[in-house]
Design an enzyme around this catalytic site. Structure first.
Site, short mmCIF file in Angstrom:
data_model
loop_
_atom_site.label_atom_id
_atom_site.label_comp_id
_atom_site.label_asym_id
_atom_site.label_seq_id
_atom_site.Cartn_x
_atom_site.Cartn_y
_atom_site.Cartn_z
N LYS A 1 8.81 10.46 -4.63
CA LYS A 1 9.58 9.29 -4.67
C LYS A 1 10.46 9.18 -5.42
CE LYS A 1 5.43 6.98 -3.85
NZ LYS A 1 4.47 8.30 -3.11
N VAL B 1 0.03 8.27 5.11
CA VAL B 1 1.30 7.84 4.25
C VAL B 1 2.07 8.94 3.55
CG1 VAL B 1 1.59 6.95 1.53
CG2 VAL B 1 -0.73 5.83 3.22
N ASP C 1 -9.86 9.52 -6.99
CA ASP C 1 -10.20 10.02 -6.56
C ASP C 1 -11.72 10.73 -6.16
OD1 ASP C 1 -7.88 8.90 -5.83
OD2 ASP C 1 -6.49 10.98 -5.37
N ALA D 1 -4.07 6.33 -7.30
CA ALA D 1 -3.38 6.29 -8.21
C ALA D 1 -3.88 4.91 -9.35
CB ALA D 1 -2.41 6.90 -8.78
N HIS E 1 16.16 -18.35 -5.35
CA HIS E 1 17.59 -18.95 -4.24
C HIS E 1 18.26 -17.45 -4.62
CE1 HIS E 1 19.73 -18.77 -0.10
NE2 HIS E 1 20.19 -19.48 -1.90
#
Length: 477
Positions: A57, A190, A318, A326, A450
């Site tokens: 990232k 991914v 995993d 994760a 908004h």
């Protein structure tokens, strides 16, 4: 008497939360995590923090900012000349983030009185764990409860064996010292899309070879089609139905042979990333007499509460069934830690979001339209494009849409799918709604701020009943 109340094997996003929560609940807890590399560097944080989620990232963010400055700032009246990227500085920033966060886990362990040891763990019979240190010395410790959280490792394929030089896995792709001119990626999932995007933005000619003939076949296909269109526009060459059959390296290049509907092809790259998925990390973990069983895929067999067939031994993340995420591992870890301490806890596997951190971001939770249609459930759909969003226009980021799928009779939200700006954050609105069994009406009656991107969540859920305010109504059939 056992040495510890709990031993957690693995210090990644499933392991360290399990250890912390057990210690918070008053249990004497040990966490065992093996080292990285020949130097025996401690690896708290596991794959995710050291060579996965976090470092990728960091590179995605840097490369995205570079691409924006190079290609899009002029649209906003910002003139940038002579822009360049310092790859070594980019990698150093990534490494600094990793170092800070791994050190943070060490600090959390100390604060919560979790003991941890660096070493390779092996589960023996009788809830005994053998720990082999970096120096080769071993010791054995025992516990009343064991939590296995050893994560996963990249799948290696015979036609393109990783050599960590020209052919690399996800870890190697995070540490290129220069931008490869021609970059191949085996796998358009991914990891392949994220890493391919990083180096494509920085100037690589990226070709993704995907064996499956449908792009992102496990996601909502309306969203997948939009994603493929946008990635192709960005310059990613995505070749579907391309099965790699071999590779040949020279000193500086790797030539890949692949087969598709048109026959056999050769293509040459300067670097090749292998990202065809991950497998449970159980090699050398279990002694034959420990009693813990594996399924046909190599995952540790557990029930819905992550208990193995041996009382007091659990497995999470995993290394067990389900998506390799994760955050899924973290929630399973908390569930197990609470169970060990006699508390009730559960994980709602129907409300676990999936995210791809490309640009545009892709995120989903619940069922996609193909799954709902196949189930025979009556449903209705609402879609709101970001091109109709004032905040997205102001941000110069209008690609994509929000899609909501609702049960036609119960009005329950069945799934939410987002492709576009900050999809990774927006998807949590759908996740929360599903966790609380929210209805379309619940979301329709909420007041959304908004101008925000979240307004498209509101418009999409209003569009489910053909009552959007800022979109034209769907034509009646």
């Amino acid at each position: 008497m056992a040495d510890y109340d709990v031993i957690v094997i693995g210090g990644g996003p499933a392991g360290y939360p399990a250890a912390i929560r057990c210690a918070q609940n008053g249990k004497k807890t040990l966490c065992v995590e093996k080292w990285i590399g020949k130097e025996g560097k401690p690896a708290l944080g596991g794959t995710c923090l050291n060579v996965g989620c976090i470092p990728s990232k960091a590179l995605l963010e840097t490369s995205h900012k570079y691409e924006s400055a190079r290609d899009h700032f002029a649209e906003e009246g910002i003139e940038v000349k002579g822009i360049s990227v310092d790859v070594k500085a980019m990698i150093a920033r990534k490494d600094g983030i990793v170092k800070q966060l791994t050190g943070g886990i060490d600090g959390l362990f100390k604060a919560n009185k979790v003991e941890w040891k660096a070493g390779a763990a092996k589960l023996l019979a009788g809830k005994v764990v053998e720990i082999t240190g970096h120096d080769g010395k071993t010791e054995t410790v025992s516990a009343d409860a064991i939590v296995i959280a050893t994560g996963s490792v990249p799948i290696d394929i015979p036609p393109a064996r990783v050599d960590n030089d020209l052919i690399v896995d996800n870890e190697g792709a995070l540490n290129f010292t220069t931008v490869p001119k021609r970059l191949g990626v085996i796998g358009a999932g991914v990891i392949g899309l994220e890493l391919g995007s990083v180096w494509n933005r920085l100037g690589s000619e990226v070709t993704c070879l995907e064996a499956v003939d449908k792009f992102l076949f496990l996601t909502d296909q309306q969203m997948a089609r939009e994603a493929q269109k946008q990635f192709t526009k960005q310059g990613l060459d995505i070749r579907l139905g391309a099965r790699v059959t071999g590779s040949k390296t020279t000193k500086k290049t790797v030539t890949v042979t692949y087969t598709d509907k048109d026959g056999d092809h050769d293509i040459t790259f300067d670097k090749l990333i292998v990202s065809v998925g991950r497998r449970p990390n159980t090699e050398g973990l279990l002694s034959p007499d420990c009693g813990v069983e594996l399924d046909e895929r190599g995952s540790i067999q557990v029930n819905d509460h992550c208990q193995t067939v041996i009382p007091g031994i659990y497995a999470v993340g995993d290394v067990v069934r389900g998506p390799m995420l994760a955050h899924k591992g973290t929630e399973e870890a908390i569930m197990v830690a609470e169970a060990i301490c006699g508390h009730k806890h559960s994980v709602n596997y129907d409300a676990i979001p999936g995210i791809i951190y490309t640009s545009p971001e892709i995120a989903w939770v619940g069922k996609n339209e193909e799954e709902v249609k196949a189930s025979g459930e009556p449903y209705k759909v609402g879609v709101a494009p970001f091109s109709a969003c004032g905040r997205a226009m102001a941000n110069n980021d209008t690609v994509g849409f929000v899609k909501m799928i609702v049960h036609e009779k119960t009005d329950r939200l069945l799934g939410m799918h987002v492709i576009g700006p900050h999809a990774s954050e927006l998807i949590m609105q759908g996740t929360i709604a599903m966790e609380f069994m929210g209805s379309a009406e619940d979301l329709q009656l909420m007041c959304f701020g908004h101008p925000t991107l979240s307004e498209m969540v509101h418009e999409a859920i209003l569009a489910v009943d053909n009552k959007p305010i800022h979109l034209p109504p769907k034509r009646k059939r």
